[in-house]
Write an enzyme that holds these catalytic residues in place. Structure first.
Site, mmCIF file in Angstrom:
data_model
loop_
_atom_site.group_PDB
_atom_site.id
_atom_site.type_symbol
_atom_site.label_atom_id
_atom_site.label_comp_id
_atom_site.label_asym_id
_atom_site.label_seq_id
_atom_site.Cartn_x
_atom_site.Cartn_y
_atom_site.Cartn_z
ATOM 1 C CB THR A 199 -1.026 0.000 1.150
ATOM 2 O OG1 THR A 199 -1.846 1.168 1.022
ATOM 3 C CG2 THR A 199 -0.394 -0.019 2.521
ATOM 4 C CD GLU A 200 -1.162 3.829 -3.110
ATOM 5 O OE1 GLU A 200 -1.106 2.588 -2.982
ATOM 6 O OE2 GLU A 200 -2.080 4.415 -3.712
ATOM 7 C CG ASN A 201 -0.887 4.160 3.265
ATOM 8 O OD1 ASN A 201 -1.122 3.268 2.460
ATOM 9 N ND2 ASN A 201 -1.287 4.108 4.522
#
Lengths: 235, 218
Positions: free
Chosen positions: B50-52
């Protein structure tokens, strides 16, 4: 030397009008809410703010925007279901928006902290967010030239600090904290607790003390959640 | 593959999951792509990014598990799997931009025959723009899959010779999964039709100027 401030108000007292303020956080995770609220109280204005979003609901950055204290925002995702204060300011033409793809935002901050003059990235090539920017084909792939984003101040939230100013984070609340800490002249961190120097495992330090200028201990829900997790792990 | 009826979103998610190789590192975009996670079994041994800032993302958190410090890119509370790892934003997007992810699954408004993706902006001039990680995701993974309906509500085909919506990325989509078929895209602009659902090759060809090649019997 990292200074330890007694209150959030003391920690942000030196932020002057017209500053570029980097604010950590992705949504509420890692958002230094108490520091932002103290900045609101301080009255600082004409700010340029760098954050992934443009404020949520009626708190923190959203209130700074509501009070028209932010002239410009550099962010990747301003439009949310609860970004009404930004939406209103934007539609009224009272805030400037620089929209940056999230990875470019992170890398431009990293570049600022790492002394990089500019860099070529494939992200955004051929899109309207690259219009007017220098492009170059390198080994058959097209890239866009992007410049660093330097901050006067970074406001970040970490989980624990030692007295020297070394920081560790908690889960996905880490997000922009470590890169913003490197990209500003002055980094102000709110942490859940400040431990004696030597307590944190040197192998696990994420932000080293060289980047931390001021810190203040403020307990938030993160402390309770970490305690809950420890209790579950001990079962 | 040929089916007489169009497929629903869950069936399509299953088809995408079936095409993800065991052991892959995968990013699932917000919306329809998230459904794919329901069909990734332990045999897939997929690690979700997940890019966060996380690899090894688990399922959505139940109410008693909600942790404000543990969310996905859609800001939804999630869980962590054994072996999960956290990292900051610059590292997270380096994982993507550096081509380390095997597969990224995204939604779209339009996809062009050469794999151009439009999924961040409808082009409406009064809309407040927001891009998030869409442009980074579009160009980052080794394979970029798109899931969408093949037609708009008005019946216009969304796989187009050239996108009319603002682009998210150029020539970046590898494969398109839709309710009416699956398409393999390439720089040539010739589209290989891998599957059709409730649509004949002739009907498809009549709806677009794109050069399609029938590979449904493969």
């Amino acid at each position: 030397m990292t200074k330890i401030a007694d209150t959030a108000a003391d920690a942000v007292a030196n932020i002057s009008d017209g500053s570029t303020v980097l604010m950590g956080g992705f949504g509420d995770a890692g958002q230094p809410m108490e520091l932002i609220e103290a900045l609101l109280e301080s009255g600082a204005k004409d700010l340029t703010v760098v954050n992934n979003n443009a404020g949520q609901a009626d708190a923190g950055l959203a209130l700074l925007i509501k009070e028209r204290r932010v002239n410009k925002i550099i962010c990747s995702f301003p439009r949310q279901s609860d970004s009404w204060h930004f939406d209103e300011a934007y539609r009224a033409g009272e805030i400037e928006l620089e929209l940056v793809p999230q990875g470019n935002l992170a890398e431009r901050l990293r570049a600022a902290g790492a002394g990089i003059g500019a860099f070529f990235t494939p992200t955004g090539y051929g899109t309207r967010l690259a219009e007017g920017k220098e492009v170059r084909e390198i080994n058959g792939r097209n890239y866009v030239l992007e410049y660093p984003i330097h901050g006067d101040v970074a406001l970040i939230k970490a989980f624990q600090a030692d007295e020297k100013g070394n920081l560790v984070y908690r889960k996905t609340a880490r997000n922009f904290g470590p890169v913003m800490a490197t990209a500003a002249k002055q980094t102000i961190a709110q942490v859940e607790e400040i431990l004696p120097t030597g307590t944190l495992d040197p192998e696990n330090i994420v932000t080293t003390s060289i980047y931390t200028d001021v810190m203040v201990a403020i307990q938030t829900q993160s402390t309770e959640l970490a305690a809950r997790e420890r209790a579950q792990g001990a079962k | 593959m040929l089916r007489s009826e169009k497929v629903d979103r869950n069936t399509l998610a299953q088809l995408v999951a079936d095409d993800i190789e065991a052991g892959s590192f995968v990013n699932l975009g917000i919306g329809q792509p998230t459904l794919v996670s329901n069909y990734l079994t332990s045999e897939h041994d997929v690690t979700l990014h997940t890019e966060n800032g996380m690899l090894g993302m688990g399922r959505a958190a139940e109410e008693s598990e909600v942790d404000i410090d543990l969310i996905n890119a859609g800001k939804v509370p999630v869980t962590e799997t054994p072996g999960a790892a956290f990292f900051h934003q610059a590292d997270s997007f380096a994982i993507m931009r550096g081509g380390h992810l095997d597969v990224c699954v995204l939604g779209a408004f339009q996809v062009s025959a050469t794999g151009d993706l439009a999924n961040w902006h409808t082009g409406a001039e009064d809309a407040i723009p927001a891009v998030g990680g869409a442009m980074d995701l579009a160009i980052g993974a080794k394979r970029v899959y798109v899931m969408m309906n093949l037609f708009t509500r008005d019946g216009d085909i969304k796989l187009v010779p050239e996108a009319t919506y603002p682009l998210t990325g150029v020539g970046c989509v590898s494969r398109l999964y839709t309710d009416h078929g699956i398409f393999e895209l390439s720089d040539s602009g010739t589209v290989e039709v891998l599957a059709l659902f409730g649509l004949s090759f002739e009907e498809l060809s009549s709806k677009s100027d794109i050069h399609f090649v029938d590979a449904t019997s493969k």
